[in-house]
Design a protein around this motif. Sequence first.
Motif, mmCIF file in Angstrom:
data_model
loop_
_atom_site.group_PDB
_atom_site.id
_atom_site.type_symbol
_atom_site.label_atom_id
_atom_site.label_comp_id
_atom_site.label_asym_id
_atom_site.label_seq_id
_atom_site.Cartn_x
_atom_site.Cartn_y
_atom_site.Cartn_z
ATOM 1 N N ASP A 151 -22.606 87.561 42.953
ATOM 2 C CA ASP A 151 -23.593 87.053 43.932
ATOM 3 C C ASP A 151 -24.572 86.088 43.271
ATOM 4 O OD1 ASP A 151 -22.432 88.489 45.881
ATOM 5 O OD2 ASP A 151 -23.937 90.080 45.964
ATOM 6 N N ASP A 152 -25.046 86.436 42.069
ATOM 7 C CA ASP A 152 -25.989 85.554 41.368
ATOM 8 C C ASP A 152 -25.316 84.235 40.973
ATOM 9 O OD1 ASP A 152 -27.927 87.403 41.691
ATOM 10 O OD2 ASP A 152 -28.037 88.030 39.583
ATOM 11 N N CYS A 154 -22.796 82.854 42.536
ATOM 12 C CA CYS A 154 -22.624 82.072 43.781
ATOM 13 C C CYS A 154 -23.941 81.411 44.163
ATOM 14 C CB CYS A 154 -22.201 82.978 44.939
ATOM 15 S SG CYS A 154 -20.480 83.416 44.892
ATOM 16 N N ALA A 155 -25.053 82.158 44.015
ATOM 17 C CA ALA A 155 -26.365 81.615 44.409
ATOM 18 C C ALA A 155 -26.715 80.407 43.544
ATOM 19 C CB ALA A 155 -27.437 82.696 44.283
ATOM 20 N N SER A 156 -26.382 80.456 42.237
ATOM 21 C CA SER A 156 -26.746 79.313 41.389
ATOM 22 C C SER A 156 -25.883 78.103 41.716
ATOM 23 C CB SER A 156 -26.716 79.666 39.902
ATOM 24 O OG SER A 156 -25.487 80.214 39.566
ATOM 25 N N CYS A 159 -27.331 76.374 44.951
ATOM 26 C CA CYS A 159 -28.584 75.596 44.802
ATOM 27 C C CYS A 159 -28.312 74.115 44.594
ATOM 28 C CB CYS A 159 -29.344 76.042 43.557
ATOM 29 S SG CYS A 159 -30.163 77.592 43.736
#
Length: 205
Positions: A151-152, A154-156, A159
């Motif tokens: 998840d982290d 994917c989030a980066s 952005c």
Amino acid sequence: MNIAVTGGIGSGKSFVAESLAKMIGAESISADQICRDLLKIGQLGYKEIRKHFAADFFLADGQLNRPLLRKAIFTSDTLRSQLDTLLHPLVHEELLFRCKEAKKKDHNLVVEVPLLLEKGWQDDFDATLVVYADDKTCLKRIMDRDMVSVDDACASIACQMPLPEKCEFADWVIDNSGSYDESLKQLEQLAEELSKSNIFPGKHK
Ligand code: ADP
């Protein structure tokens, strides 16, 4: 000549930028390293953050608590944009200075700039190289390198500007979805082209 190397997080920008610089005998610098240097105690970036951010973001010895700051900007868009507003102009100024210095000395320069296209800085460089890797490969590399969850990771990725879109701005694209050797072959071809066009005569061997 100065070449900006950009691409998605985890695509392999650092690997490609360093390899290309070695092949063509150019100096190499990175916007991330410039940013880290600006955040050292007493430097311009550090002073700005000290002025505008709460004391909780600093350790007892005065150093910036980077892991805490990183976590905070991950969860707060406001904080992230405050930090970007303070730091990006300083990074930009330093990049321009380093490019000017290299030109003065007649040195070729490879500059890794992760947010080149998001910031619209591409015209500050003579050429733009985009490092591409497919999403699945980028995700795996980010998770392995930074020890973060899917998840982290994917989030980066989310952005940033989508990587296929970045490729549209490129003078050259290196597809780093495969092995190191496959990418080195593409880079050798590029170095050969540059050498033939007399931009980096005889430097690529
Ligand atoms: P970026 O600077 O774009 O975030 P890095 O150059 O740090 O990416 O590469 C991300 C990770 O993937 C690093 O751990 C790097 O060693 C690894 N890596 C880069 N290119 C390759 C490749 N072609 N094959 C396997 N691993 C790679």
